[in-house]
Motif scaffolding. Structure first.
Motif, PDB file in Angstrom:
ATOM      1  N   TYR A 327     -15.410  35.239   7.336  1.00  0.00           N
ATOM      2  CA  TYR A 327     -15.183  36.242   8.374  1.00  0.00           C
ATOM      3  C   TYR A 327     -15.882  35.930   9.703  1.00  0.00           C
ATOM      4  CZ  TYR A 327     -13.147  39.034   4.688  1.00  0.00           C
ATOM      5  OH  TYR A 327     -12.330  39.471   3.674  1.00  0.00           O
ATOM      6  N   TYR A 331     -19.904  39.204  11.250  1.00  0.00           N
ATOM      7  CA  TYR A 331     -19.811  40.097  10.086  1.00  0.00           C
ATOM      8  C   TYR A 331     -21.035  40.001   9.161  1.00  0.00           C
ATOM      9  CZ  TYR A 331     -15.011  41.142  11.386  1.00  0.00           C
ATOM     10  OH  TYR A 331     -13.906  41.577  12.073  1.00  0.00           O
ATOM     11  N   MET A 389     -21.965  43.158   4.105  1.00  0.00           N
ATOM     12  CA  MET A 389     -21.353  42.917   5.419  1.00  0.00           C
ATOM     13  C   MET A 389     -21.902  43.871   6.478  1.00  0.00           C
ATOM     14  SD  MET A 389     -17.382  42.109   4.358  1.00  0.00           S
ATOM     15  CE  MET A 389     -16.775  41.576   5.949  1.00  0.00           C
ATOM     16  N   GLY A 423     -16.155  45.510  10.844  1.00  0.00           N
ATOM     17  CA  GLY A 423     -17.227  45.201   9.896  1.00  0.00           C
ATOM     18  C   GLY A 423     -16.696  45.085   8.471  1.00  0.00           C
TER      19      GLY A 423
END
Length: 691
Positions: A327, A331, A389, A423
């Protein structure tokens, strides 16, 4: 040679490969001893002495273990890392002592939270002795369950013919379901109205705003109680001019949920995958014990019976690495996330449920697992990664609007939410048990104070309040956990027992209290109220936790419980069945006798018209019958609203001209020719059972 004992053959096979030729790993196949299902297995008069009996199926396995010890120097007990696992190790050891199979053997207890080569070899380097306090807690729990079951069930059979049994924890879970049924039956819907205007900005962008105030007074959800009031507000809004009063945008953060505990895994698997808790646990057990990956069997998840929410530091490091790779660094939060258990009575000795290797992504595992295994593994993987995360960044906007209609001033409000940075939401959002109208998730157009708005549409809707929803399996597990009832190892089995005994049924993913269960709970709530109280059961769980922490004696907990419990049993031994039925008839009234559409007497017998309906007991359980028995033989099941309980005329008999009716009796449906009034005195209507 080193002999290692685990519960299952699958686990034994996996661990044997890790440890090599100097170890022999044998399976006990779960528990090897239990209290025999007969009176006297626990003796309160002899300091709660217990008589254990070896399961006949386990005899040969225990003999194999005893034989294997002849050429060995060390016995390593490696059963699961919880109270039940400790008990299995203790039972195996006690049986081996009785068989005199232990000479100068070194006896060790090892525990591991995951079945991977590293976890198992590390555990072997850190052996300990059997934890006596954990075994004591197991014995106290087992004795409590036995004493309640074997003392209360006979009382039920005598006072409530047709009842099956009552268990210590299952009865409290059943009470949750049945109390909810009673709430629904007693619920009186309340009418209310809502007015929602569709407005447009000067740029032609449309949005919805709800009426929230009028003439200086706030309007709550239920305040507009009639169509006339709604019509009055409708006329005012239709004649009004609209101006933006305030626009407030507030930043907000949404944090990810903790990794899975047993309870939250069962809840989420129920919501997202449609799995029953027992099915979830079977699949999780398989993933824990090991799957063949490229020629090597390895456990894919950590131990699945836990109420801990923290995860190992090495797993956190790996999760952060995966998040960065998949990601991007935006993140990955600045610092690793740490979680603490919120559940009442949570014991945090174990990690949360997580994959043993987070680099094994779900897409790659799909071809190695069957469909349900792959789906559950993916759910666990996603939840674990999401838990580490970055938070989602949101902006919540509230727009207040003034609507002027002559002398009247109305207030409308629009709410919306914009996700500025997704997020963890990029990967995962927790499911909900009951979908509600989420106005905040709508996005609002840009507006400024003082701006004039136009009305495009107006929706005036009638609503009625709804009773609380029945529990789903997921929401019942959640409620049990909140109340501190049961433990990670028992949630699934409690639900299964209630279904197997016919106390509840699962329909369209909701749990319904069956008549059998309703009667049992009504009996317990009236005559053993303390023992189906949520706080009492949770306090007892807390006592068991204190035993496992070596804080109190297990015999003392049993003494305190037994003294009051046997007193409550003695108090009702002289009660007659008719007295019990009268109490239950009163308590279950809303369920047994719902209001009639014609407003008539709910207890009037529909057959003879003069008798009163009341609760009766037969050998197959409780049923509703007429007070004029045996002259009137009308009977029906408790629930009066089901199709099966209503008489249905099939047609007329061509010979006699009498109605041929399907009726519901306590032994099932049957066909009857005519009614009692159609026959001579002393003659019974002709009947035939339906096979």
């Amino acid at each position: 040679m080193n002999i290692v004992i685990v519960e299952s053959p699958a686990k034994a096979k996996t661990i044997n490969k890790y440890l090599g030729s100097s170890y022999e790993v044998l399976a006990s196949f779960g528990h090897v001893r239990d209290l025999p299902a007969k009176n006297g297995s626990v003796d309160p008069d002899s300091n709660f002495k217990m008589i254990w009996e070896v399961d006949p199926k386990a005899n040969s396995r225990l003999n194999d273990i005893a034989k294997s010890l002849k050429g060995a120097t060390r016995l390593i007990l490696a059963t699961d890392p919880d109270r039940e696992g400790e008990a299995i190790s203790w039972h195996v050891l006690e049986v081996l002592k009785e068989k005199r199979a232990l000479k100068d053997h070194k006896i060790e207890r090892v525990v591991f939270n995951a079945i991977t080569k590293q976890a198992v070899t590390d555990a072997m380097k850190h052996p300990r002795q059997i934890d006596g306090a954990l075994v004591d807690a197991y014995m106290a729990r087992r004795a409590l369950d036995y004493l309640v079951g074997f003392t209360l069930s006979p009382v039920l059979w005598r006072k409530l013919p047709g009842a099956r049994s009552a268990g210590r924890v299952q009865s409290v879970a059943l009470r949750l379901v049945c109390d909810r049924e009673l709430e629904i039956e007693k619920f009186v819907p309340r009418e209310y109205w809502s007015l929602v205007a569709t407005l447009t900005t000067p740029r032609g962008e449309a949005f919805e705003a709800r009426l929230v105030g009028a003439d200086g007074k706030k309007i709550q959800r239920l305040d507009i109680g009639s169509g006339a009031e709604a019509e009055d507000f409708k006329k005012a809004i239709e004649a009004a001019s609209f101006t933006v009063t305030t626009v407030e945008a507030r930043p907000a953060r949404r944090n990810p949920q903790a990794p899975f505990t047993t309870s939250t895994l069962q809840q989420e698997a129920s919501r997202k995958l449609g799995f029953a808790p027992a099915h979830t646990m079977r699949i999780a057990q398989r993933l824990y014990e090991g799957i063949d990956i490229g020629g090597e069997t390895t456990g894919l998840i950590t131990y699945m019976r836990t109420d801990g929410v923290q995860i190992d530091n090495s797993a956190i490091t790996q999760a952060r690495k995966v998040i960065g790779e998949d990601y991007g660094n935006a993140y990955v939060p600045d610092a690793p996330r740490q979680y603490q258990a919120k559940a009442k009575n949570a014991q945090e000795a174990h990690e949360a449920i997580r994959p043993t290797d987070l680099s094994r992504r779900p897409a790659e595992m799909r071809r190695r697992l069957d469909t349900d295994q792959a789906r559950l593994y993916e759910l666990i993987w996603i939840r674990t990664i999401a838990s580490q995360m970055e938070s989602a960044e949101l902006e919540r906007t509230t727009v207040d609007i003034t609507a002027k209609a002559g002398a009247r001033v109305l207030e409308l409000r629009a709410t919306g939410q914009v996700i500025k940075f997704d997020g963890f939401l990029a990967l995962y959002q927790e499911g909900r048990d009951d979908d509600g109208d989420d106005e905040e998730s709508r996005r609002l157009p840009a507006m400024s104070e003082g701006e004039a708005l136009k009305r495009k549409d107006l929706t005036v809707a009638q609503h009625f309040t709804e009773p609380p929803p029945r529990f789903s399996e997921a929401s019942l597990v959640k409620r049990m956990e909140e109340l501190g009832i049961g433990r990670p190892s028992t949630y699934a089995s409690i639900l299964q027992v209630l279904k197997d005994r016919g106390y509840v049924k699962l329909e369209k993913k909701r749990l319904y209290g069956e008549d059998k269960g309703r009667v049992v709970i009504a009996f317990l709530e009236n005559f053993f109220a303390r023992y189906v109280e949520y706080d009492f059961t949770a306090d007892l769980e807390e006592q068991l936790d204190r035993i496992s922490n070596n804080e109190i004696s297990w015999q003392q907990v049993l003494k305190d419980f037994w003294r009051d419990f046997i007193g409550a049993v003695d108090d009702i031994k002289d009660l007659r069945v008719t007295q019990v039925l009268d109490v239950l008839d009163e308590m279950l009234g809303p369920h047994i006798y719902p209001p009639r559409t014609d407003g008539g007497d709910v207890r009037q017998c529909p057959t003879c018209g003069t008798g009163k309906l009341n609760l009766k007991a037969g050998k197959f359980g409780a049923f509703v019958g007429c007070s004029n028995y045996p002259e009137c033989r009308y009977t029906r099941p408790l629930a009066a609203d089901g199709e099966a309980s209503a008489d249905r005329v099939l047609g007329k008999d061509p010979e006699t001209g009498l109605d041929v009716t399907v009726k519901a009796g306590r032994f099932g449906p049957y066909i009857q020719l005519g009614e009692q009034k159609d026959y001579a005195e002393g003659e019974k209507p002709k009947r035939a059972g339906i096979p």
